[in-house]
Scaffold this motif. Structure first.
Motif, PDB file in Angstrom:
ATOM      1  N   GLY A 178       0.780  -1.234   0.000  1.00 11.67           N
ATOM      2  CA  GLY A 178       0.000   0.000   0.000  1.00 11.67           C
ATOM      3  C   GLY A 178       0.808   1.279   0.000  1.00 11.67           C
ATOM      4  O   GLY A 178       0.405   2.261   0.624  1.00 11.67           O
ATOM      5  N   VAL A 179       1.938   1.291  -0.678  1.00 12.42           N
ATOM      6  CA  VAL A 179       2.742   2.514  -0.721  1.00 12.42           C
ATOM      7  C   VAL A 179       2.362   3.391  -1.905  1.00 12.42           C
ATOM      8  O   VAL A 179       2.269   4.609  -1.785  1.00 12.42           O
ATOM      9  N   LEU A 180       2.133   2.778  -3.064  1.00 12.17           N
ATOM     10  CA  LEU A 180       1.952   3.562  -4.284  1.00 12.17           C
ATOM     11  C   LEU A 180       0.480   3.741  -4.627  1.00 12.17           C
ATOM     12  O   LEU A 180      -0.293   2.796  -4.601  1.00 12.17           O
ATOM     13  N   SER A 181       0.138   4.977  -4.965  1.00 10.17           N
ATOM     14  CA  SER A 181      -1.219   5.246  -5.422  1.00 10.17           C
ATOM     15  C   SER A 181      -1.183   6.454  -6.338  1.00 10.17           C
ATOM     16  O   SER A 181      -0.329   7.317  -6.211  1.00 10.17           O
TER      17      SER A 181
ATOM     18  N   PRO B 147       3.783   7.819  -3.060  1.00 11.16           N
ATOM     19  CA  PRO B 147       3.372   7.420  -1.712  1.00 11.16           C
ATOM     20  C   PRO B 147       2.469   8.491  -1.091  1.00 11.16           C
ATOM     21  O   PRO B 147       2.398   9.613  -1.592  1.00 11.16           O
ATOM     22  N   ALA B 148       1.813   8.140  -0.017  1.00  9.04           N
ATOM     23  CA  ALA B 148       0.926   9.073   0.681  1.00  9.04           C
ATOM     24  C   ALA B 148       1.663  10.364   1.025  1.00  9.04           C
ATOM     25  O   ALA B 148       2.835  10.332   1.412  1.00  9.04           O
TER      26      ALA B 148
ATOM     27  N   GLN C 207      -6.261  11.518   8.211  1.00  6.09           N
ATOM     28  CA  GLN C 207      -6.282  10.465   7.189  1.00  6.09           C
ATOM     29  C   GLN C 207      -5.696   9.159   7.733  1.00  6.09           C
ATOM     30  O   GLN C 207      -6.149   8.075   7.405  1.00  6.09           O
TER      31      GLN C 207
ATOM     32  N   SER D  25      -5.127   1.590   2.489  1.00  2.53           N
ATOM     33  CA  SER D  25      -3.785   2.150   2.617  1.00  2.53           C
ATOM     34  C   SER D  25      -3.834   3.679   2.598  1.00  2.53           C
ATOM     35  O   SER D  25      -4.697   4.274   1.954  1.00  2.53           O
ATOM     36  N   LEU D  26      -2.878   4.261   3.304  1.00  2.93           N
ATOM     37  CA  LEU D  26      -2.790   5.710   3.401  1.00  2.93           C
ATOM     38  C   LEU D  26      -2.627   6.346   2.026  1.00  2.93           C
ATOM     39  O   LEU D  26      -3.190   7.402   1.731  1.00  2.93           O
ATOM     40  N   ALA D  27      -1.883   5.662   1.156  1.00  3.49           N
ATOM     41  CA  ALA D  27      -1.648   6.199  -0.186  1.00  3.49           C
ATOM     42  C   ALA D  27      -2.959   6.308  -0.961  1.00  3.49           C
ATOM     43  O   ALA D  27      -3.210   7.290  -1.659  1.00  3.49           O
ATOM     44  N   LYS D  28      -3.809   5.296  -0.814  1.00  3.15           N
ATOM     45  CA  LYS D  28      -5.115   5.302  -1.498  1.00  3.15           C
ATOM     46  C   LYS D  28      -5.957   6.474  -0.992  1.00  3.15           C
ATOM     47  O   LYS D  28      -6.618   7.163  -1.778  1.00  3.15           O
TER      48      LYS D  28
ATOM     49  N   TYR E  99      -4.936   9.253   0.451  1.00  6.47           N
ATOM     50  CA  TYR E  99      -4.351  10.506  -0.030  1.00  6.47           C
ATOM     51  C   TYR E  99      -4.694  10.707  -1.513  1.00  6.47           C
ATOM     52  O   TYR E  99      -4.968  11.829  -1.952  1.00  6.47           O
ATOM     53  N   GLY E 100      -4.712   9.602  -2.261  1.00  4.34           N
ATOM     54  CA  GLY E 100      -5.091   9.671  -3.673  1.00  4.34           C
ATOM     55  C   GLY E 100      -6.502  10.212  -3.847  1.00  4.34           C
ATOM     56  O   GLY E 100      -6.749  11.079  -4.694  1.00  4.34           O
TER      57      GLY E 100
END
Lengths: 587, 162
Positions: free
Chosen positions: A167-170, A182-183, B49, B59-62, B64-65
């Motif tokens: 769950g790092v990349l979005s 990443p977030a 968040q 996930s935090l990245a999601k 934030y996305g």
């Protein structure tokens, strides 16, 4: 069944089949870019975003993306009409209009799917000029993100979130501003990234690449004041040949050793030696915990989890820190090798550890991070100086004008080049635990194994389990590869549902053979199976196939370490883990 | 990246947990949860968040996305006097763009930002249903109609003392 016509050929497919798949069935390969299908791993990415796979369907106003359009009865599809060819070209030209023009010096050159596509479509000009999206480069100990080269295919996102559940990349922001990050746009080294490198493996362009240590190695090899030694991981020999046009699954152990000697390493050693050592320590730890458990000691934790995979280690440190006393404390083979090389071996050849450069060749990018961890340094001097990937080694061999295919097979040097069949199988999922079972069985029962092959532990299923009979004592074993599968097993343990005594975990699908530093497979998972077969073939060819029978390992204990889990062994071959839950920070 | 460091109080965390729970902690309700949480705090700082991520198991990245994709969500606290300029069709054709430019110049901030003293923040909105008064500007609860760039200074001056 559905009948349709593609390029004047009639094809019959099952309902739910895409045009892309139907065409493939009759030998028509529609070009794709964002699409990814890792068949055996049940992973499919088809956002239909890049539009490279568009086809013309009679009676339909717009062109349809073949990867995301299901076949329908009576459909008439054209995959190379003039409208399609023009659209496809325009799509690629538009992608290229916002892509840096540094193909000549790009790390991905020659392996880039966008470059291949531009070549295949005969693109000779980019008529569109406009704004270029720019973003800062992000360098971590193992992976470099250069998202200027990102084409938003989202493959890395699928690997990072769905397959690995890290769950790092979005994708963040929208429109022209959107990037994969990443977030809070933090850098990778501030995130929960495990450096497994699966994102690097599937990136079609040079947006995600490994940190390159080749030049550092070239300089060290040329330095007369340094003794440079090398160790090679088991999975490298089963894949390196691919970079030289050999069939996947060709073993190149002898040619690899010869090439390393030609490159100028002072000693060519094998990580397999350290893998045997790992089994001595980890196997002893397993039996120790097991016997305490059987004697009713409630302080001892089972199952024991393997700890040779650095991406897996970082994964549980971030995601399951409350369970950090369950994995074996044994260091990985790479680090055991380094610790022994810079003490026992350095003394033997009378070289100061600061003048001894230990290089590892790994199928992995997380290993680059692992050797940079502080606990694997003595007064700032790392046990393993740096690690280079299978791909980097192949490039270096080419740079040095070595005719790899013409090399005569060579042997590793001793003492740290001797290994058994048990250590070779470390390179595939199921291998570490099979090696451990071979030794633990004989040590525990004091009897010789009737058969060293444990077929029940082998395979490609994401999660597997088997019970091995230790002469009346049933030992329950779990295996997971891919961090998403590891997470499932860990959650079972946490919920008290798991009854395993020992579990092997590898971060990458397939184990190290599918590592983030291996030659690119471009979606062809049959290559992983071929590599796995090669690994078991090497094991079968070995005269000695159990770690505790490695003569040089026995000698190492006699001369230096004493016995497994001795104080000295603890100091050099074991480690501890950290709670990284609160380590993630926002810059 | 523009995020303000905040330390959440126990009761803030409890409130976020309560909102997540009201949606059964379902990842599929992420947008609804963020909507409610923003309603509670006025904005969505990183720390908020993080709590949502933990509760919904996303996930935090999601997260934030999603927060950066939808312009409705913001990670910047609103100013004491939030300035909103209508850029709907009617206001737009009657010169809202020029009025917006003037506000940006006077306040020294871009759309979506707040002044360093926290007094003003600037956003655009689409139609407040007062097209007869176009172009329209709102400051907090107060609505101003038929605004020309020259009026901007005077409007801001009204809020000088508080």
């Amino acid at each position: 069944m559905i009948k349709l016509i593609i390029d004047k050929k009639t094809v019959e497919v099952e309902k739910g089949t895409t045009i892309l798949q139907a065409a493939k069935n009759i030998g028509i390969h529609i070009p794709t870019l964002c699409y990814m299908n890792l068949g055996d791993l049940n992973i499919e990415n088809k956002p239909g975003g890049c539009r490279v796979c568009v086809v013309e369907v009679d009676g339909r106003r717009n062109l349809a993306p073949a990867c995301a359009t299901d076949c329908a009865e009576g459909m008439v599809v054209h995959t190379h009409s003039i409208r399609v060819l023009n659209a496809r070209k325009t799509v690629v030209q538009l992608i290229l209009s916002d892509h840096p023009f540094d193909c000549l010096i790009c790390a991905k050159s020659g392996n880039c799917e966008l470059q291949d596509l531009a070549h295949k479509l005969g693109i000779r000009e980019i008529p569109y000029q406009g704004e270029q999206s720019t973003y800062r480069e992000d360098t971590s100990p193992a992976i470099i993100r250069d998202v200027d080269k990102c084409i938003m295919c989202r493959r890395c996102e699928v690997m990072c979130n769905e397959v690995q559940t890290v769950g790092v990349l979005s994708a963040i922001n929208r429109g022209f501003q959107s990037v994969v990050a990443p977030a809070f746009e933090m850098n990778l080294d501030h995130s929960v990234c495990t450096y497994c490198g699966q994102c690097v493996n599937v990136c079609p362009t040079g947006a995600l690449t490994e940190v390159d240590h080749t030049n550092q190695l070239i300089n060290d090899l040329a330095d007369p004041g340094k003794t440079v030694i090398v160790q090679t991981a088991p999975a490298v020999r089963a894949a390196l040949g691919e970079e030289f046009g050999m069939e996947p699954g060709t073993l190149v152990t002898g040619k690899m050793a010869a090439a390393l000697r030609e490159l100028g390493f002072d000693y060519v050693f094998d990580t397999d030696f350290a893998a045997d050592l790992t089994i001595m320590e980890e196997g002893t730890e397993l039996l120790d915990r097991l016997s305490k458990h059987l004697n009713g000691d409630t302080n001892v934790h089972l199952p024991i989890l393997t700890s040779c995979c650095p991406a897996w280690v970082k994964f549980f440190e971030h995601q399951f820190p409350e369970m950090k006393d369950i994995p074996s404390t044994a260091r990985s083979p790479q680090q055991m090798f380094g610790a022994i090389a810079k003490t026992y071996f350095a003394d033997k050849i009378n070289v100061d550890r600061k003048k001894l450069v230990v290089v590892s060749i790994m199928p992995c990018v997380a290993k680059k991070y692992e050797c940079s961890r502080d606990e694997f340094k003595v007064d700032g001097n790392p046990d393993v100086d740096y690690s280079i990937s299978t791909r980097e080694l192949a490039n270096l061999i080419k740079q040095a004008n070595i005719d790899f295919l013409g090399l005569e097979d060579a042997d590793f040097d001793n003492p740290m080049g001797e290994s058994t069949g048990a250590s070779v199988i470390f390179g595939t999922t199921g291998g570490v635990i099979e090696a451990a079972v071979r030794t633990a069985y004989e040590v525990h029962t004091q009897k010789e194994l009737p058969k060293v092959d444990f077929e029940e532990l082998r395979g490609m299923e994401g999660i597997r389990s088997a019970t091995i009979d230790f002469d009346g004592l049933p030992i329950s074993i779990g295996i997971a590869h891919g961090l998403g599968n590891a997470r499932k097993l860990l959650e079972d343990i946490k919920a008290g549902k798991s009854q395993y005594h020992a579990i092997e975990i590898m971060a990458c699908p397939g184990g190290c053979i599918g590592g983030g530093g291996q030659p690119y497979i471009h979606g062809d998972t049959s290559i992983l199976k071929a590599r796995q077969k090669a690994i078991y073939q090497e094991d079968a060819q070995k005269t000695i196939r159990k770690s505790h029978e490695n003569k040089y390992v026995q000698k190492l204990y006699e001369e230096f370490l004493g016995k497994p889990m001795s104080e000295k062994a603890h100091h050099l071959l074991h480690t501890h883990y950290f709670d990284r839950k609160k380590e993630v920070f926002i810059d | 990246m523009s995020s303000i460091k905040v330390k959440l109080k126990e009761k803030d965390i409890a409130k976020i947990q309560e909102i997540c729970k009201s949606f059964d902690n379902k990842p599929g309700d992420l947008i609804n949860v963020l909507h409610k949480v923003q309603g509670e705090f006025g904005y969505l700082p990183a720390e908020v968040q993080e709590v949502v991520a933990e509760n919904l198991n996303v996930s935090l990245a999601k997260i934030y996305g999603v927060v950066t994709f939808y312009s409705f969500f913001t990670m910047i606290p609103k100013g004491k006097h939030p300035v909103s300029i209508c850029t709907g069709t009617a206001c737009y054709v009657r010169g809202a763009e020029k009025v917006l430019e003037e506000f940006k110049k006077e306040l020294g901030i871009k759309v979506g930002e707040s002044t360093p003293d926290g007094k003003f923040s600037l956003t655009c909105l689409r139609c407040v249903g007062a097209c007869g008064l176009a172009p329209v500007v709102q400051v907090g609860e107060k609505t101003y109609g038929r605004i020309a760039p020259d009026d901007v200074k005077n409007i801001l001056a009204e809020y000088e003392d508080n």
